[in-house]
Write a protein that holds these residues in place. Structure first.
Motif, PDB file in Angstrom:
ATOM      1  N   MET A  19       0.494  10.538  -0.041  1.00 22.07           N
ATOM      2  CA  MET A  19      -0.361  10.678   1.058  1.00 22.07           C
ATOM      3  C   MET A  19       0.466  11.491   2.282  1.00 22.07           C
ATOM      4  N   PRO A  20      -0.270  12.656   2.703  1.00 19.31           N
ATOM      5  CA  PRO A  20       0.318  13.226   3.777  1.00 19.31           C
ATOM      6  C   PRO A  20      -0.012  12.274   5.202  1.00 19.31           C
ATOM      7  N   TYR A  21       0.781  12.655   6.217  1.00 20.38           N
ATOM      8  CA  TYR A  21       0.811  11.744   7.570  1.00 20.38           C
ATOM      9  C   TYR A  21       0.586  12.575   8.548  1.00 20.38           C
ATOM     10  N   PRO A  22      -0.773  13.035   9.049  1.00 16.95           N
ATOM     11  CA  PRO A  22      -0.881  14.158  10.010  1.00 16.95           C
ATOM     12  C   PRO A  22      -0.473  14.211  11.313  1.00 16.95           C
ATOM     13  N   PHE A  23       0.055  12.821  11.592  1.00 24.70           N
ATOM     14  CA  PHE A  23      -0.033  12.587  13.304  1.00 24.70           C
ATOM     15  C   PHE A  23       1.432  12.451  13.540  1.00 24.70           C
ATOM     16  N   SER A  24       2.553  12.780  12.462  1.00 23.50           N
ATOM     17  CA  SER A  24       3.807  12.920  12.684  1.00 23.50           C
ATOM     18  C   SER A  24       4.601  13.580  11.820  1.00 23.50           C
ATOM     19  N   LYS A  25       5.011  14.712  11.728  1.00 24.02           N
ATOM     20  CA  LYS A  25       5.801  15.306  10.800  1.00 24.02           C
ATOM     21  C   LYS A  25       7.022  14.632  10.446  1.00 24.02           C
ATOM     22  N   THR A  26       7.757  14.061  11.450  1.00 16.69           N
ATOM     23  CA  THR A  26       9.062  13.489  11.168  1.00 16.69           C
ATOM     24  C   THR A  26       8.899  12.283  10.915  1.00 16.69           C
ATOM     25  N   ALA A  27       7.724  11.498  10.866  1.00 17.02           N
ATOM     26  CA  ALA A  27       7.791  10.087  10.619  1.00 17.02           C
ATOM     27  C   ALA A  27       8.123   9.962   9.000  1.00 17.02           C
ATOM     28  N   LEU A  28       8.737   8.741   8.675  1.00 21.33           N
ATOM     29  CA  LEU A  28       9.194   8.307   7.474  1.00 21.33           C
ATOM     30  C   LEU A  28       8.228   7.618   6.855  1.00 21.33           C
ATOM     31  N   VAL A  29       7.961   7.709   5.465  1.00 21.52           N
ATOM     32  CA  VAL A  29       6.968   6.920   4.896  1.00 21.52           C
ATOM     33  C   VAL A  29       7.773   6.267   3.460  1.00 21.52           C
ATOM     34  N   PRO A  30       8.030   4.917   4.003  1.00 21.51           N
ATOM     35  CA  PRO A  30       9.155   4.131   2.882  1.00 21.51           C
ATOM     36  C   PRO A  30       8.180   3.985   1.672  1.00 21.51           C
ATOM     37  N   ASN A  31       8.747   4.184   0.487  1.00 23.71           N
ATOM     38  CA  ASN A  31       8.020   4.062  -0.772  1.00 23.71           C
ATOM     39  C   ASN A  31       8.188   2.460  -1.278  1.00 23.71           C
ATOM     40  N   LEU A  32       7.448   1.487  -0.357  1.00 28.40           N
ATOM     41  CA  LEU A  32       7.705   0.288  -0.657  1.00 28.40           C
ATOM     42  C   LEU A  32       6.248  -0.370  -1.130  1.00 28.40           C
ATOM     43  N   GLU A  72     -11.337   3.168   7.680  1.00 27.42           N
ATOM     44  CA  GLU A  72     -11.673   4.255   6.941  1.00 27.42           C
ATOM     45  C   GLU A  72     -10.401   5.224   6.983  1.00 27.42           C
ATOM     46  N   LEU A  73     -10.131   5.241   8.362  1.00 28.03           N
ATOM     47  CA  LEU A  73      -8.841   6.485   8.297  1.00 28.03           C
ATOM     48  C   LEU A  73      -7.570   6.068   7.636  1.00 28.03           C
ATOM     49  N   ALA A  74      -7.309   4.613   7.634  1.00 28.31           N
ATOM     50  CA  ALA A  74      -6.186   3.834   6.999  1.00 28.31           C
ATOM     51  C   ALA A  74      -6.075   4.278   5.503  1.00 28.31           C
ATOM     52  N   LYS A  75      -7.182   4.259   4.920  1.00 26.79           N
ATOM     53  CA  LYS A  75      -7.171   4.636   3.642  1.00 26.79           C
ATOM     54  C   LYS A  75      -6.807   5.857   3.341  1.00 26.79           C
ATOM     55  N   THR A  76      -7.042   6.885   4.382  1.00 25.75           N
ATOM     56  CA  THR A  76      -6.407   8.035   3.883  1.00 25.75           C
ATOM     57  C   THR A  76      -4.996   8.265   4.248  1.00 25.75           C
ATOM     58  N   LEU A  77      -4.282   7.396   4.806  1.00 23.40           N
ATOM     59  CA  LEU A  77      -2.768   7.553   5.174  1.00 23.40           C
ATOM     60  C   LEU A  77      -2.160   6.585   4.327  1.00 23.40           C
ATOM     61  N   PRO A 115       0.453   3.613   3.306  1.00 26.13           N
ATOM     62  CA  PRO A 115       0.323   2.129   3.667  1.00 26.13           C
ATOM     63  C   PRO A 115       1.346   1.585   4.941  1.00 26.13           C
ATOM     64  N   ILE A 116       2.657   2.224   4.600  1.00 25.35           N
ATOM     65  CA  ILE A 116       3.684   2.033   5.703  1.00 25.35           C
ATOM     66  C   ILE A 116       4.123   3.405   6.361  1.00 25.35           C
ATOM     67  N   ILE A 117       4.413   3.506   7.891  1.00 28.25           N
ATOM     68  CA  ILE A 117       4.932   4.593   8.413  1.00 28.25           C
ATOM     69  C   ILE A 117       5.821   3.865   9.201  1.00 28.25           C
ATOM     70  N   GLU A 118       6.830   4.740   9.165  1.00 24.50           N
ATOM     71  CA  GLU A 118       8.067   4.238   9.969  1.00 24.50           C
ATOM     72  C   GLU A 118       8.448   5.401  11.004  1.00 24.50           C
ATOM     73  N   ALA A 119       8.972   5.259  12.047  1.00 30.24           N
ATOM     74  CA  ALA A 119       9.646   6.060  13.066  1.00 30.24           C
ATOM     75  C   ALA A 119      11.226   6.159  12.847  1.00 30.24           C
TER      76      ALA A 119
END
Lengths: 153, 327
Positions: A1-14, B304-309, B311-315
């Motif tokens: 799933m894409p994350y539109p709010f930050s291009k550089t954010a990491l999405v760990p596959n956990l 609802e927005l969370a379902k399209t994103l 589950p875990i997002i890290e900086a």
């Protein structure tokens, strides 16, 4: 799933473990113990269990001589293990050594991705020390060198 | 009575039908308007429709979360980051508020409530309020000032994805209570000397005033008393990680209060809201949002927005690695 709010954010596959009590965790019940068990860095859970679990036969004991191999400087550090701090993923060990007649203490977090290996060179004399924290070695260099010199009395 | 406050609700299903006042609140509003002499219903402020895009002058609502404890994470550079775990606990919007000030400017706010509570222990007054909003009774109800475009339909469930990893937040909570403490701990007084004839009063505050003139202690004099358990704000904490599955927000550093206490989290006033509008006005468009943050969920991050994103997002770390020596 894409994350539109930050291009550089990491999405760990956990993924959560299958037996995770999701409903209870959402209410915050047992959340912190759950995170302490499951938030280890990638591939570190087994190593951390071996080093820190009191059930593990390979667990670290204070008073032993330990070498830590690290990615960053100092790449290797050997010393007497004077303290173990048990905090789940945040657990750490403190090593003490005398280098060029200066006492050096280093605290290592084995869960850090930079720490490659924690090797026990020699276990403590008679299997264990009588104290949980060997801070008294700072004030008694003779006992320290006895541990380091390997005179297993 | 100089200001007119109307709490309006708008239906989450029907966004176009924005003003849906119940009879009682209309009556109250009429009573208020008759007090100030302005009787026409045209003066009643309307809830403006929410925008669907964040602008640098927008101010979003905050969330109510619970502090769960601290833990450490390691970022992509291998640097240890101590974080506080905050968890959202059924955080929902219960009202939108518009108040006209004496100078005809408007105050906009979103009322948010969190932590379900049994109907049995809820007062009739609050039960009516929650029923009107169509949400279960909640333990804590708080209001966040927002910009006119950031109103949220009543009943909307808010999610941890409201915050973007890499952004900054302010966290507000009651600090840990310390009980009755002396002047040394409470105000940093130095106490009296350890020797030179001082007896029994080494931790004393010393003199608290003058003599017969003025003959009293001035109000506000720093003395011993209850310490802690007061509202404390910690500003500009970076959001490190967001978990929408368990509704967790990992914020770098320590946060006031005991574990499981309710805390308010909002976009950092100084490092987000002020800088956004200021840099937009100056034309520094790349500095409108913090490094790595492209946009913010607007008007809010909902379930609802969370379902399209994911589950875990890290900086990631946006700084130079401390492990590479400077040449």
């Amino acid at each position: 799933m894409p994350y539109p709010f930050s291009k550089t954010a990491l999405v760990p596959n956990l993924t959560l473990p299958k037996d995770a009590p999701l409903e209870k965790l959402k209410l915050g019940k047992g959340l912190m113990p759950f995170l302490q068990k499951n938030l280890y860095s990638a591939g570190k859970a087994e190593l951390m269990h071996d080093l820190f679990s009191r059930q593990s036969p390979k667990q670290l004991r204070v008073g032993s001589i330990v070498t830590v191999l690290n990615d960053q400087a100092p790449n290797t550090f050997t010393g007497v293990l004077i303290a173990i701090r048990r905090r789940g993923p945040d657990s750490s060990i403190t090593l003490r050594n005398i280098l060029q007649r200066t006492g050096i203490e280093m605290q290592f977090f084995p869960n850090a991705p930079g720490v490659k290996e924690v090797k026990v060179i020699r276990p403590p004399p008679k299997g264990r020390m009588r104290r949980a924290k060997l801070y008294y070695l700072r004030d008694s260099p003779d006992k320290m060198s006895m541990l380091a010199g390997g005179k297993n009395k | 009575m100089f200001s007119l406050r109307v709490v309006c609700r708008h239906n989450s299903q029907n966004l176009t039908h924005l003003r849906l006042l119940s009879t009682t609140s209309t009556a109250n509003a009429n009573a208020l308007t008759s007090n100030v002499g302005a009787s026409s219903s045209k003066d009643r402020p309307e809830i403006p429709p929410s925008g669907d895009k964040w602008t640098p002058n927008s101010i979003r609502t905050g969330l109510i979360a619970r502090k769960r404890g601290m833990i450490a994470l390691w970022n992509d550079q291998g640097v240890r980051v101590p974080v506080t775990v905050l968890q959202l606990d059924n955080c929902q919007v219960t009202a939108n508020v518009v108040t006209v000030r004496r100078d005809k400017s408007e105050y906009h706010a979103v009322q948010v409530a969190a932590s379900d509570k049994p109907v049995k222990t809820t007062t009739k007054q609050m039960l009516g309020h929650f029923n009107k909003a169509g949400v279960p009774p909640k333990r804590i109800v708080k209001e966040f000032a927002v910009s006119a475009d950031a109103h949220i339909p009543v009943g909307t469930e808010l999610s941890a994805v409201h915050f973007v990893p890499g952004q900054f937040v302010d966290v507000i909570a009651n600090s840990i209570g310390k009980g009755f403490q002396g002047g040394m701990k409470r105000w940093g007084f130095h106490g009296l000397a350890a020797s030179h004839g001082v007896s029994v009063s080494h931790r004393s505050s010393g003199s608290t005033g003058q003599h017969q003139d003025p003959g009293r202690i001035f109000p506000g004099k720093k003395m011993a008393g209850r310490m802690g358990n007061e509202r404390t704000t910690v500003q500009n904490l970076p959001v490190i990680r967001v978990d929408s599955e368990l509704n967790l927000i990992f914020v770098k550093g320590a946060i006031p209060g005991v574990d499981d206490a309710h805390v308010l989290i909002r976009d950092a006033k100084k490092k987000m809201n002020c800088l956004s509008s200021h840099n937009q006005a100056k034309g520094l468009y790349e500095k409108v949002l913090p490094k790595g943050v492209d946009d913010l969920p607007f008007p809010a991050g909902t379930t609802e927005l969370a379902k399209t994103l994911p589950p875990i997002i890290e900086a990631p770390s946006y700084r130079r690695s401390p492990f590479i020596p400077i040449e």
